[in-house]
Each structure stands twice: as structure tokens, then as C-alpha cells.
Scaffold this motif. Structure first.
Motif, PDB file in Angstrom:
ATOM      1  N   GLY A  21      -5.386   6.682   2.465  1.00 30.80           N
ATOM      2  CA  GLY A  21      -5.157   5.938   1.033  1.00 30.80           C
ATOM      3  C   GLY A  21      -3.905   7.037   0.555  1.00 30.80           C
ATOM      4  O   GLY A  21      -4.304   7.952   0.122  1.00 30.80           O
ATOM      5  N   ILE A  22      -2.943   6.207   0.412  1.00 31.06           N
ATOM      6  CA  ILE A  22      -1.617   6.980  -0.163  1.00 31.06           C
ATOM      7  C   ILE A  22      -1.416   6.863  -1.645  1.00 31.06           C
ATOM      8  O   ILE A  22      -1.628   5.551  -2.095  1.00 31.06           O
ATOM      9  N   ALA A  23      -1.484   7.854  -2.368  1.00 28.64           N
ATOM     10  CA  ALA A  23      -1.198   7.731  -3.661  1.00 28.64           C
ATOM     11  C   ALA A  23      -0.064   7.101  -4.199  1.00 28.64           C
ATOM     12  O   ALA A  23       1.015   7.280  -3.621  1.00 28.64           O
ATOM     13  N   THR A  24       0.139   6.159  -5.109  1.00 29.80           N
ATOM     14  CA  THR A  24       1.294   5.442  -5.572  1.00 29.80           C
ATOM     15  C   THR A  24       1.139   5.285  -6.988  1.00 29.80           C
ATOM     16  O   THR A  24      -0.053   5.094  -7.502  1.00 29.80           O
ATOM     17  N   ALA A  25       2.100   4.698  -7.550  1.00 31.78           N
ATOM     18  CA  ALA A  25       2.153   4.268  -8.598  1.00 31.78           C
ATOM     19  C   ALA A  25       2.340   2.779  -8.815  1.00 31.78           C
ATOM     20  O   ALA A  25       2.198   2.241 -10.022  1.00 31.78           O
ATOM     21  N   ASN A  26       2.501   2.274  -7.823  1.00 34.25           N
ATOM     22  CA  ASN A  26       2.700   0.692  -7.598  1.00 34.25           C
ATOM     23  C   ASN A  26       1.502   0.162  -7.236  1.00 34.25           C
ATOM     24  O   ASN A  26       0.855   0.594  -6.573  1.00 34.25           O
ATOM     25  N   ASN A  75       3.407  -2.457  -2.917  1.00 37.83           N
ATOM     26  CA  ASN A  75       4.036  -1.348  -1.980  1.00 37.83           C
ATOM     27  C   ASN A  75       4.922  -1.752  -0.710  1.00 37.83           C
ATOM     28  O   ASN A  75       5.546  -0.929  -0.243  1.00 37.83           O
ATOM     29  N   PHE A  76       4.515  -2.649  -0.306  1.00 41.97           N
ATOM     30  CA  PHE A  76       5.151  -3.359   0.940  1.00 41.97           C
ATOM     31  C   PHE A  76       5.363  -5.011   0.877  1.00 41.97           C
ATOM     32  O   PHE A  76       4.487  -5.603  -0.065  1.00 41.97           O
ATOM     33  N   PRO A  77       6.104  -5.534   1.202  1.00 43.07           N
ATOM     34  CA  PRO A  77       7.483  -4.825   1.869  1.00 43.07           C
ATOM     35  C   PRO A  77       8.198  -3.746   1.038  1.00 43.07           C
ATOM     36  O   PRO A  77       8.146  -3.989  -0.110  1.00 43.07           O
ATOM     37  N   VAL A  78       8.713  -2.842   1.508  1.00 45.05           N
ATOM     38  CA  VAL A  78       9.555  -1.847   0.811  1.00 45.05           C
ATOM     39  C   VAL A  78      10.463  -2.432  -0.213  1.00 45.05           C
ATOM     40  O   VAL A  78      10.581  -1.955  -1.214  1.00 45.05           O
ATOM     41  N   ARG A  79      11.102  -3.489   0.046  1.00 48.46           N
ATOM     42  CA  ARG A  79      12.031  -4.007  -0.934  1.00 48.46           C
ATOM     43  C   ARG A  79      11.527  -4.449  -2.285  1.00 48.46           C
ATOM     44  O   ARG A  79      12.131  -4.474  -3.322  1.00 48.46           O
ATOM     45  N   PHE A  80      10.292  -4.697  -2.221  1.00 49.14           N
ATOM     46  CA  PHE A  80       9.437  -4.943  -3.608  1.00 49.14           C
ATOM     47  C   PHE A  80       8.994  -3.759  -4.251  1.00 49.14           C
ATOM     48  O   PHE A  80       8.237  -4.032  -5.078  1.00 49.14           O
ATOM     49  N   ARG A  81       8.846  -2.521  -3.460  1.00 54.34           N
ATOM     50  CA  ARG A  81       8.206  -1.535  -4.471  1.00 54.34           C
ATOM     51  C   ARG A  81       9.353  -0.686  -5.321  1.00 54.34           C
ATOM     52  O   ARG A  81      10.350  -0.646  -4.874  1.00 54.34           O
ATOM     53  N   MET A 124      -2.864  -7.593   0.364  1.00 52.82           N
ATOM     54  CA  MET A 124      -2.009  -8.696   0.294  1.00 52.82           C
ATOM     55  C   MET A 124      -1.850  -9.020   1.564  1.00 52.82           C
ATOM     56  O   MET A 124      -1.615  -8.249   2.507  1.00 52.82           O
ATOM     57  N   THR A 125      -2.092 -10.292   1.978  1.00 54.17           N
ATOM     58  CA  THR A 125      -2.503 -10.893   3.231  1.00 54.17           C
ATOM     59  C   THR A 125      -1.084 -11.677   3.695  1.00 54.17           C
ATOM     60  O   THR A 125      -0.916 -11.959   5.011  1.00 54.17           O
ATOM     61  N   GLN A 126       0.101 -11.668   2.966  1.00 58.77           N
ATOM     62  CA  GLN A 126       1.106 -12.230   3.228  1.00 58.77           C
ATOM     63  C   GLN A 126       2.334 -11.420   2.942  1.00 58.77           C
ATOM     64  O   GLN A 126       2.258 -10.664   2.065  1.00 58.77           O
ATOM     65  N   PRO A 127       3.385 -11.733   3.633  1.00 60.77           N
ATOM     66  CA  PRO A 127       4.716 -10.752   3.489  1.00 60.77           C
ATOM     67  C   PRO A 127       5.413 -10.927   2.034  1.00 60.77           C
ATOM     68  O   PRO A 127       5.831  -9.835   1.716  1.00 60.77           O
ATOM     69  N   PRO A 163       5.065 -10.967  -1.711  1.00 60.55           N
ATOM     70  CA  PRO A 163       4.050 -10.616  -2.658  1.00 60.55           C
ATOM     71  C   PRO A 163       3.824 -11.809  -3.944  1.00 60.55           C
ATOM     72  O   PRO A 163       2.879 -11.500  -4.658  1.00 60.55           O
ATOM     73  N   GLU A 164       4.459 -12.847  -3.723  1.00 60.82           N
ATOM     74  CA  GLU A 164       4.309 -13.480  -4.890  1.00 60.82           C
ATOM     75  C   GLU A 164       3.098 -14.232  -5.562  1.00 60.82           C
ATOM     76  O   GLU A 164       2.449 -14.147  -6.417  1.00 60.82           O
ATOM     77  N   ARG A 165       2.353 -14.826  -4.125  1.00 60.79           N
ATOM     78  CA  ARG A 165       0.883 -15.302  -4.370  1.00 60.79           C
ATOM     79  C   ARG A 165       0.089 -14.084  -4.797  1.00 60.79           C
ATOM     80  O   ARG A 165      -0.857 -14.238  -5.562  1.00 60.79           O
ATOM     81  N   PHE A 166       0.230 -13.110  -4.213  1.00 62.60           N
ATOM     82  CA  PHE A 166      -0.639 -11.854  -4.430  1.00 62.60           C
ATOM     83  C   PHE A 166      -0.672 -11.403  -5.953  1.00 62.60           C
ATOM     84  O   PHE A 166      -1.388 -11.226  -6.591  1.00 62.60           O
ATOM     85  N   MET A 167       0.625 -11.556  -6.518  1.00 63.50           N
ATOM     86  CA  MET A 167       0.718 -11.073  -7.873  1.00 63.50           C
ATOM     87  C   MET A 167       0.577 -12.320  -8.841  1.00 63.50           C
ATOM     88  O   MET A 167       0.077 -12.061  -9.953  1.00 63.50           O
ATOM     89  N   ASP A 168       0.125 -13.512  -8.349  1.00 61.41           N
ATOM     90  CA  ASP A 168      -0.509 -14.509  -9.238  1.00 61.41           C
ATOM     91  C   ASP A 168      -1.756 -14.263  -9.832  1.00 61.41           C
ATOM     92  O   ASP A 168      -2.082 -14.884 -10.758  1.00 61.41           O
ATOM     93  N   GLN A 169      -2.412 -13.273  -9.003  1.00 58.68           N
ATOM     94  CA  GLN A 169      -3.775 -12.899  -9.884  1.00 58.68           C
ATOM     95  C   GLN A 169      -3.710 -12.310 -11.193  1.00 58.68           C
ATOM     96  O   GLN A 169      -4.662 -12.236 -11.898  1.00 58.68           O
ATOM     97  N   PHE A 170      -2.505 -12.012 -11.536  1.00 60.34           N
ATOM     98  CA  PHE A 170      -2.142 -11.498 -12.781  1.00 60.34           C
ATOM     99  C   PHE A 170      -1.805 -12.437 -13.854  1.00 60.34           C
ATOM    100  O   PHE A 170      -1.322 -12.096 -15.277  1.00 60.34           O
ATOM    101  N   LEU A 171      -1.630 -13.659 -13.354  1.00 60.73           N
ATOM    102  CA  LEU A 171      -1.232 -14.991 -14.426  1.00 60.73           C
ATOM    103  C   LEU A 171      -2.399 -15.376 -15.320  1.00 60.73           C
ATOM    104  O   LEU A 171      -3.700 -15.239 -14.905  1.00 60.73           O
TER     105      LEU A 171
END
Length: 186
Positions: free
Chosen positions: A47-52, A55-61, A163-166, A168-176
Motif C-alpha cells: 500500500g503506497i501512501a498517496t494524496a491522490n 494514481n494510474f495511469p500516471v498521466r491522470f495523477r 479502478m478496473t479500466q484504463p 478513470p472517467e467511470r471510476f470517478m463517476d462514483q462521486f457524481l
């Protein structure tokens, strides 16, 4: 707010949490979470500590988010926001104490993380009541069960999500807002 009912629903989207609607309280709680200690002493290299959150893909971090563990800064923020310690050591403002229910599923590592956060909160005048719910109940979709993570009848909760897909848009939908558990969406 997990306590106030609107149209017969707790944790209704139209309520405001008495404390977490205050940005200073949210910032203080972030300072009281010893992410590095939790990584080092509980999760290790799994478990890597992060503020985000993403975290992956890196371009979205985000490289803008940082974290630190600092009890004194948390105390300063709460003092500045008007949360004063009562005679019992618990902070209060407007007749409400900084007492939170913090729930998760029964899992040894999560209970250890809860304890670490609780100890830091005590030093800042925040009381955490820890609750551990059997995993099959916590993660169920039983609309009649008050202890599911989807109902979120607590002030804070912890669980792992993946996040099961590359993309993250659907993953972030949980916050809608449309994803908030309610009678309307069952």
C-alpha cells in the motif's frame, strides 16, 4: 449528514454535515491521517501512501496534491476555525462536539488504520467512535440494511475500491450526485 433526515432519508444529498462542511475541519482531518505511518507499519509495500485518489495511469495523477501528518497544524486550524476544547477535551462549536462515527468492514488492517487515525484525532480534540461491520453486510446492496457502505450512515468510512479500466472517467463517476444512494435510485 448521516443524522439529519430529509423526506425520510438519512445521509440525504440535500443535507450539510455539521463539521465536514467546514474546510478547516476537512484540512485538519487530512493532517491527522498518518498515511506514511499506515503504509510503513500496516500495509508495507502493498500500500503506497498517496494524496491522490486516482494514481494510474500516471498521466491522470495530480502532481499538485501533497500530504503531511502534522497534529500541531491540525490543532491550529481547528483553533482558527473556532472549534474550542470543552472541559472533556473534545472540541465543540455552536453546541456540537467534534465526535465522529468512523466505520469500515471487519478487516485487521483497516482496524489498525482506524486506531492510528483515532489516536491522532484524540491529540487534536476530536473523538472517533470506531465501527467495524461484517464484510458481507458492509458491501451488500440490501436496501433495508443500515450498515452498508452505500447508505453511509456514518461521518467517515474506509474501504478499498479498484479502478478496473484504463480510463478513470467511470471510476470517478462514483462521486457524481446522481450516484448518491437514495430512495429514488434504490
Amino acid at each position: 449528514d448521516p443524522v439529519t433526515e430529509v423526506d425520510g432519508e438519512r445521509s440525504h444529498i440535500n443535507t450539510k454535515h455539521f463539521a465536514f462542511s467546514d474546510p478547516q475541519v476537512r484540512a485538519a482531518m487530512a493532517l491527522l491521517c498518518d498515511r506514511q505511518g499506515i503504509q510503513e507499519f500496516i500495509y508495507g509495500r502493498t500500500g503506497i501512501a498517496t494524496a491522490n485518489f486516482v494514481n494510474f495511469p500516471v498521466r491522470f495523477r495530480s502532481s499538485n496534491n501533497k500530504f503531511e501528518f502534522h497534529i500541531d497544524k491540525a490543532n491550529q486550524l481547528l483553533d482558527a476555525a473556532g472549534w474550542r476544547r470543552g472541559s472533556d477535551g473534545i472540541r465543540e462549536k455552536g453546541g456540537r462536539k467534534l465526535k465522529f462515527l468512523y466505520q469500515t468492514s471487519i478487516n485487521t488492517t483497516r482496524q489498525k488504520a482506524q486506531q492510528i487515525i483515532k489516536q491522532a484525532c484524540q491529540k487534536a480534540g476530536i473523538e472517533l467512535e470506531l465501527k467495524a461491520v461484517t464484510g458481507s453486510v458492509f458491501f451488500s446492496s440490501d436496501v433495508a440494511n443500515p450498515d452498508t457502505y452505500g447508505k453511509f450512515y456514518a461521518d467517515m468510512q474506509m474501504y478499498t475500491t479498484t479502478m478496473t479500466q484504463p480510463d478513470p472517467e467511470r471510476f470517478m463517476d462514483q462521486f457524481l450526485s446522481k450516484e448518491v444512494s437514495s430512495k429514488a435510485n434504490k
